[in-house]
Design an enzyme around this catalytic site. Sequence first.
Site, PDB file in Angstrom:
ATOM      1  N   ASN A 147     -33.551 -29.444  -2.924  1.00  0.00           N
ATOM      2  CA  ASN A 147     -34.387 -28.244  -2.936  1.00  0.00           C
ATOM      3  C   ASN A 147     -35.042 -28.196  -4.315  1.00  0.00           C
ATOM      4  OD1 ASN A 147     -35.542 -25.715  -2.785  1.00  0.00           O
ATOM      5  ND2 ASN A 147     -33.628 -24.616  -3.208  1.00  0.00           N
ATOM      6  N   TRP A 148     -36.293 -28.567  -4.344  1.00  0.00           N
ATOM      7  CA  TRP A 148     -36.963 -28.691  -5.641  1.00  0.00           C
ATOM      8  C   TRP A 148     -37.346 -27.333  -6.234  1.00  0.00           C
ATOM      9  CZ3 TRP A 148     -40.942 -33.332  -5.484  1.00  0.00           C
ATOM     10  CH2 TRP A 148     -40.235 -34.522  -5.298  1.00  0.00           C
ATOM     11  N   LYS A 149     -37.266 -26.284  -5.408  1.00  0.00           N
ATOM     12  CA  LYS A 149     -37.676 -24.936  -5.863  1.00  0.00           C
ATOM     13  C   LYS A 149     -39.123 -24.981  -6.356  1.00  0.00           C
ATOM     14  CE  LYS A 149     -32.866 -24.248  -6.996  1.00  0.00           C
ATOM     15  NZ  LYS A 149     -31.870 -23.307  -7.443  1.00  0.00           N
TER      16      LYS A 149
ATOM     17  N   HIS B  43     -32.955 -19.031   1.641  1.00  0.00           N
ATOM     18  CA  HIS B  43     -32.317 -19.397   0.374  1.00  0.00           C
ATOM     19  C   HIS B  43     -32.017 -18.130  -0.420  1.00  0.00           C
ATOM     20  CE1 HIS B  43     -31.780 -21.027  -3.659  1.00  0.00           C
ATOM     21  NE2 HIS B  43     -31.441 -22.150  -3.054  1.00  0.00           N
TER      22      HIS B  43
ATOM     23  N   GLU C  36     -32.390 -17.365  -3.393  1.00  0.00           N
ATOM     24  CA  GLU C  36     -33.455 -16.900  -4.309  1.00  0.00           C
ATOM     25  C   GLU C  36     -34.507 -16.114  -3.546  1.00  0.00           C
ATOM     26  OE1 GLU C  36     -34.236 -20.730  -6.049  1.00  0.00           O
ATOM     27  OE2 GLU C  36     -32.285 -20.644  -7.042  1.00  0.00           O
TER      28      GLU C  36
ATOM     29  N   GLU D 225     -23.941 -21.740   0.567  1.00  0.00           N
ATOM     30  CA  GLU D 225     -24.273 -21.740  -0.854  1.00  0.00           C
ATOM     31  C   GLU D 225     -23.774 -20.459  -1.513  1.00  0.00           C
ATOM     32  OE1 GLU D 225     -27.683 -24.584  -1.748  1.00  0.00           O
ATOM     33  OE2 GLU D 225     -28.576 -22.653  -1.353  1.00  0.00           O
TER      34      GLU D 225
ATOM     35  N   GLY E  79     -27.391 -22.912  -9.519  1.00  0.00           N
ATOM     36  CA  GLY E  79     -28.118 -23.009 -10.782  1.00  0.00           C
ATOM     37  C   GLY E  79     -27.303 -22.535 -11.983  1.00  0.00           C
TER      38      GLY E  79
ATOM     39  N   SER F 271     -24.702 -26.104  -7.574  1.00  0.00           N
ATOM     40  CA  SER F 271     -24.373 -26.957  -8.715  1.00  0.00           C
ATOM     41  C   SER F 271     -23.684 -28.265  -8.312  1.00  0.00           C
ATOM     42  CB  SER F 271     -23.535 -26.185  -9.740  1.00  0.00           C
ATOM     43  OG  SER F 271     -24.269 -25.080 -10.237  1.00  0.00           O
TER      44      SER F 271
ATOM     45  N   GLY G 171     -30.920 -28.391  -8.939  1.00  0.00           N
ATOM     46  CA  GLY G 171     -31.170 -29.062 -10.215  1.00  0.00           C
ATOM     47  C   GLY G 171     -31.035 -30.576 -10.187  1.00  0.00           C
TER      48      GLY G 171
HETATM   49  C1  PEP Z   1     -30.071 -24.695  -4.421  1.00  0.00           C
HETATM   50  O1  PEP Z   1     -31.146 -24.444  -4.931  1.00  0.00           O
HETATM   51  O2  PEP Z   1     -29.929 -24.583  -3.203  1.00  0.00           O
HETATM   52  C2  PEP Z   1     -28.978 -25.128  -5.283  1.00  0.00           C
HETATM   53  C3  PEP Z   1     -27.812 -25.378  -4.741  1.00  0.00           C
HETATM   54  O3  PEP Z   1     -29.251 -25.251  -6.622  1.00  0.00           O
HETATM   55  P1  PEP Z   1     -28.310 -25.969  -7.743  1.00  0.00           P
HETATM   56  O4  PEP Z   1     -27.868 -27.274  -7.139  1.00  0.00           O
HETATM   57  O5  PEP Z   1     -29.202 -26.133  -8.909  1.00  0.00           O
HETATM   58  O6  PEP Z   1     -27.165 -25.045  -7.963  1.00  0.00           O
END
Ligand code: PEP
Length: 255
Positions: A13-15, A98, A100, A170, A176, A216, A238
């Site tokens: 997931n590049w966001k 998601h 976010e 998640e 993040g 993460s 990330g």
């Molecule tokens: C995500 O954006 O779904 C995610 C799990 O981010 P990260 O791996 O950076 O925690």
Amino acid sequence: MNKALRKAVIAGNWKMNNTPAQTKALIEELAPLVADADCGVVVCVPFIDLHAALEATKGTNIKVGAENCHWAASGAFTGEVSAPMLKEIGVEYVVIGHSERRQYFGETDETVKARTRAALDNGLLPIVCVGEVLEQREAGITEQVVTSQTTKALEGVTAEELKKIIIAYEPVWAIGTGKTATDEQANEVCAIIRSLVEELYSKADADALTIQYGGSMNDANADGLLAQSDVDGGLIGGASLVASKFAAIVKAASK
Ligand code: PEP
């Protein structure tokens, strides 16, 4: 539950990262590193990068996803992108709900359900995100939260359609933050989701459902998380922006 019944999927997931030119470069770097993957490999990229991603992934085993889609096919929804639009250009996956989007853009269980419906109706494969915030974990209501989010998202989804869905567990406190759920915490909640799906559908449907962990996950902790009996891959933020790290996670899922 039999893990061999389902294939792991590692999705990046590049966001809101990477321009189209950076997208092309990152995929070109990644493609040879994951060419022999024994799991699904997906990159979910910003809308503006989709064309570049589709072009760069041609002839590779990497699939392309969007990070959201609207629930309507078209209409007065300024700034939004619909599922038929994504389908027409060749997008296969779409991240729905998601944290976010829930946190910053007013996404609710109701809109997650509507977007999941739109994705399914238009032949996209939804990666539906669920997970508790820190206060909910500390209050001991993780199971309740995840059960309610998953049940709502799956309302009206048939057993046939369920085969096209991935659920991503998640925990919001792990996204993040560098604070990963332990292997056991991740597996426990993925198992709760699978039992719920067994109740709502059947054991065979639950056994076949891909449930990812996200939060993460990186090249250092992927082995442990992905070895868990109910964790079938990962949604990676990330670490998906660094080809070597993402490739190492794909390798861990291919074992
Ligand atoms: C995500 O954006 O779904 C995610 C799990 O981010 P990260 O791996 O950076 O925690």
